[in-house]
Design an enzyme around this catalytic site. Structure first.
Site, PDB file in Angstrom:
ATOM      1  N   TYR A  87       0.854  -1.184   0.000  1.00 46.70           N
ATOM      2  CA  TYR A  87       0.000   0.000   0.000  1.00 46.70           C
ATOM      3  C   TYR A  87       0.889   1.233   0.000  1.00 46.70           C
ATOM      4  O   TYR A  87       1.723   1.408   0.899  1.00 46.70           O
ATOM      5  CB  TYR A  87      -0.924   0.036   1.223  1.00 46.70           C
ATOM      6  CG  TYR A  87      -1.933   1.157   1.103  1.00 46.70           C
ATOM      7  CD1 TYR A  87      -3.140   0.944   0.457  1.00 46.70           C
ATOM      8  CD2 TYR A  87      -1.655   2.434   1.586  1.00 46.70           C
ATOM      9  CE1 TYR A  87      -4.057   1.979   0.304  1.00 46.70           C
ATOM     10  CE2 TYR A  87      -2.554   3.473   1.429  1.00 46.70           C
ATOM     11  CZ  TYR A  87      -3.759   3.242   0.787  1.00 46.70           C
ATOM     12  OH  TYR A  87      -4.654   4.263   0.628  1.00 46.70           O
ATOM     13  N   ASN A 165      -2.910   6.081   6.385  1.00 51.65           N
ATOM     14  CA  ASN A 165      -3.560   6.936   7.377  1.00 51.65           C
ATOM     15  C   ASN A 165      -4.286   6.077   8.412  1.00 51.65           C
ATOM     16  O   ASN A 165      -4.169   4.850   8.426  1.00 51.65           O
ATOM     17  CB  ASN A 165      -4.519   7.916   6.686  1.00 51.65           C
ATOM     18  CG  ASN A 165      -5.612   7.205   5.894  1.00 51.65           C
ATOM     19  OD1 ASN A 165      -5.898   6.034   6.116  1.00 51.65           O
ATOM     20  ND2 ASN A 165      -6.222   7.913   4.956  1.00 51.65           N
ATOM     21  N   SER A 188       2.917  10.087  11.091  1.00 50.75           N
ATOM     22  CA  SER A 188       4.341  10.166  11.397  1.00 50.75           C
ATOM     23  C   SER A 188       4.598  10.715  12.797  1.00 50.75           C
ATOM     24  O   SER A 188       3.795  11.470  13.359  1.00 50.75           O
ATOM     25  CB  SER A 188       5.054  11.037  10.372  1.00 50.75           C
ATOM     26  OG  SER A 188       5.023  10.433   9.102  1.00 50.75           O
ATOM     27  N   HIS A 213       3.978  16.014   6.997  1.00 50.88           N
ATOM     28  CA  HIS A 213       3.174  14.816   6.743  1.00 50.88           C
ATOM     29  C   HIS A 213       1.699  15.017   7.058  1.00 50.88           C
ATOM     30  O   HIS A 213       0.878  14.202   6.658  1.00 50.88           O
ATOM     31  CB  HIS A 213       3.721  13.639   7.536  1.00 50.88           C
ATOM     32  CG  HIS A 213       4.989  13.082   6.969  1.00 50.88           C
ATOM     33  ND1 HIS A 213       5.035  12.347   5.809  1.00 50.88           N
ATOM     34  CD2 HIS A 213       6.270  13.163   7.407  1.00 50.88           C
ATOM     35  CE1 HIS A 213       6.283  11.991   5.549  1.00 50.88           C
ATOM     36  NE2 HIS A 213       7.054  12.475   6.500  1.00 50.88           N
ATOM     37  N   GLU A 241       8.400   6.782  16.223  1.00 59.66           N
ATOM     38  CA  GLU A 241       8.855   6.306  14.921  1.00 59.66           C
ATOM     39  C   GLU A 241      10.298   6.758  14.657  1.00 59.66           C
ATOM     40  O   GLU A 241      11.147   5.963  14.264  1.00 59.66           O
ATOM     41  CB  GLU A 241       7.924   6.859  13.843  1.00 59.66           C
ATOM     42  CG  GLU A 241       8.288   6.494  12.426  1.00 59.66           C
ATOM     43  CD  GLU A 241       7.392   7.185  11.419  1.00 59.66           C
ATOM     44  OE1 GLU A 241       7.364   6.723  10.265  1.00 59.66           O
ATOM     45  OE2 GLU A 241       6.740   8.198  11.763  1.00 59.66           O
ATOM     46  N   HIS A 242      10.556   8.045  14.842  1.00 53.68           N
ATOM     47  CA  HIS A 242      11.894   8.603  14.610  1.00 53.68           C
ATOM     48  C   HIS A 242      12.395   9.291  15.876  1.00 53.68           C
ATOM     49  O   HIS A 242      11.627   9.987  16.550  1.00 53.68           O
ATOM     50  CB  HIS A 242      11.886   9.672  13.506  1.00 53.68           C
ATOM     51  CG  HIS A 242      11.294   9.242  12.213  1.00 53.68           C
ATOM     52  ND1 HIS A 242       9.990   9.542  11.844  1.00 53.68           N
ATOM     53  CD2 HIS A 242      11.819   8.542  11.183  1.00 53.68           C
ATOM     54  CE1 HIS A 242       9.758   9.047  10.643  1.00 53.68           C
ATOM     55  NE2 HIS A 242      10.845   8.434  10.217  1.00 53.68           N
ATOM     56  N   ASP A 275      14.658   9.142   4.788  1.00 53.73           N
ATOM     57  CA  ASP A 275      13.437   9.013   3.996  1.00 53.73           C
ATOM     58  C   ASP A 275      13.740   8.799   2.519  1.00 53.73           C
ATOM     59  O   ASP A 275      13.040   8.049   1.833  1.00 53.73           O
ATOM     60  CB  ASP A 275      12.583  10.280   4.136  1.00 53.73           C
ATOM     61  CG  ASP A 275      11.886  10.380   5.468  1.00 53.73           C
ATOM     62  OD1 ASP A 275      11.754   9.346   6.159  1.00 53.73           O
ATOM     63  OD2 ASP A 275      11.467  11.496   5.832  1.00 53.73           O
ATOM     64  N   GLU A 329       1.343 -35.906  29.575  1.00 53.91           N
ATOM     65  CA  GLU A 329       0.315 -35.052  28.981  1.00 53.91           C
ATOM     66  C   GLU A 329      -0.914 -35.831  28.533  1.00 53.91           C
ATOM     67  O   GLU A 329      -1.836 -35.250  27.943  1.00 53.91           O
ATOM     68  CB  GLU A 329       0.918 -34.282  27.791  1.00 53.91           C
ATOM     69  CG  GLU A 329       2.012 -33.304  28.223  1.00 53.91           C
ATOM     70  CD  GLU A 329       2.545 -32.476  27.076  1.00 53.91           C
ATOM     71  OE1 GLU A 329       2.143 -32.731  25.912  1.00 53.91           O
ATOM     72  OE2 GLU A 329       3.357 -31.566  27.337  1.00 53.91           O
ATOM     73  N   HIS A 334       0.828 -40.270  20.753  1.00 51.37           N
ATOM     74  CA  HIS A 334       2.149 -39.695  20.517  1.00 51.37           C
ATOM     75  C   HIS A 334       3.237 -40.694  20.898  1.00 51.37           C
ATOM     76  O   HIS A 334       4.226 -40.872  20.186  1.00 51.37           O
ATOM     77  CB  HIS A 334       2.328 -38.399  21.330  1.00 51.37           C
ATOM     78  CG  HIS A 334       1.673 -37.212  20.721  1.00 51.37           C
ATOM     79  ND1 HIS A 334       0.317 -37.083  20.581  1.00 51.37           N
ATOM     80  CD2 HIS A 334       2.219 -36.058  20.202  1.00 51.37           C
ATOM     81  CE1 HIS A 334       0.035 -35.925  20.012  1.00 51.37           C
ATOM     82  NE2 HIS A 334       1.184 -35.274  19.772  1.00 51.37           N
TER      83      HIS A 334
END
Length: 340
Positions: A87, A165, A188, A213, A241-242, A275, A329, A334
């Site tokens: 996207y 968004n 952002s 942004h 984020e940054h 970026d 168990e 098994h």
């Protein structure tokens, strides 16, 4: 049910017809394959793609193999995903590069791009530079739904990547019950840590750049003021984020930050360089997700497959362990399965 959930469910049930109706309602145009009609800076795209390719190529995880006991051999190998959907927010060709180039390095077989109709020609033109041809002029939740559930026109993908968004991020989180996603990467965020001796003008440049942004961007300034521990605690609590580190504390703090998508160290390391040029991926976690998630990397487009091989002697070696644990168990079948 939220509006986003309603769109997703409608597309899941009615496919292309629902996609068309929602696209007309939200964007005023029918979804279609985008024409590469926009003008793009080809050399800049190629330069960014080269940096992204080089940085992500060295991230390939190693295949490993180990004989854990005599006659018991394990192997773990990494394989590319068969298909991904990217996207791309409106007109952000750099984001296309950040997602598509690592996918190609990983050797993903099918890469499909969706992007809002406004600007789709530009994204399609950038995609052509990267050797991609499946670009859809389709945005928002209908695009995420089409990628997640598939329609007659857009077959479903194995994983959805890319930022968006609030609506797109809600859609990604909702479809993550049915298809893998990379991470929530939405509005952002930047935190600028202003240490002793830092240039406040640089801090203002960083905050202004992220503010471009949109109005929902998170821009914070943290002043060290002689207390680096307090500043570090603020950054860790925000998990942004940054993070931009300025001043004499920058290097000392850099290696101590755990909760951040990407850290930019010193006055010559602007976020904009990351970026658009350095090759470090700019699809990063937001909304506090940096506490548990990192940004896109080559492993985003790969998955590990484990192989196990036992010889007759190896099976005999592990049989007592299996029998004892199976008995504990209540799993008699098994235990029986290792007696042969």
């Amino acid at each position: 049910m939220s509006d986003v959930a309603r769109i997703l469910e409608d597309v899941r049930e009615r496919g292309d017809e629902a996609v068309r109706e929602w696209a007309l309602r939200l964007d005023g145009v029918e979804p279609k394959r985008a024409d590469a009609s926009g003008a793009v800076p080809v050399k800049a795209i190629e330069a960014l793609a080269s940096s992204v390719r080089r940085w992500h190529a060295i991230q390939r995880p190693a295949d490993v193999q180990l004989e854990v006991a005599p006659g018991v051999e394990l192997a773990r190998r990494w394989v590319p995903l068969a298909s991904i959907g990217i996207y791309v927010p409106r007109g952000l060709v750099s984001t296309l590069v950040m997602c598509a180039v690592p996918a190609k390095v990983a050797e993903v077989e099918r890469i499909v791009v969706t992007t809002p109709p406004s600007g789709a020609g530009t994204v399609a033109a950038a995609a052509r530079v990267l050797g991609l041809d499946e670009v859809w002029a389709l945005g928002g939740p209908p695009a995420i739904a089409a990628l997640a559930y598939g329609t007659s026109s857009i077959p479903k993908v194995d994983k959805i990547v890319g930022p968006g968004n609030a609506w797109v991020n809600e859609a990604k989180l909702l479809v993550s019950r049915d298809v893998a996603i990379d991470l929530p990467a939405g509005p952002s965020e930047v935190v600028v840590v202003l240490g002793d001796g830092a240039d406040e003008g640089i801090a203002e440049l960083e905050l202004a750049a992220q503010a471009e942004h949109g109005p929902d961007t998170v821009c914070r300034l943290v002043r060290v003021d002689g207390d680096s521990e307090r500043a570090l605690a603020q950054v860790e609590a925000l998990a942004p984020e940054h993070v931009v580190l300025l001043g004499r504390d920058a290097e000392a703090l850099a290696g101590r930050i755990r909760n951040a998508g990407a850290v930019f160290v010193g006055p010559w390391s602007p976020v904009a360089a990351g970026d658009y040029a350095t090759g470090g991926n700019h699809v990063l976690p937001t909304g506090g997700w940096a506490r548990t998630h990192g940004g896109l990397g080559l492993e985003t487009f790969l998955k590990p497959v484990t192989e196990q091989r036992l010889t007759e002697a190896g099976l005999a070696y592990v049989r007592p362990t299996v029998e004892q644990l199976a008995a504990a168990e209540g799993m008699p079948a098994h235990a029986a399965a290792v007696r042969r």
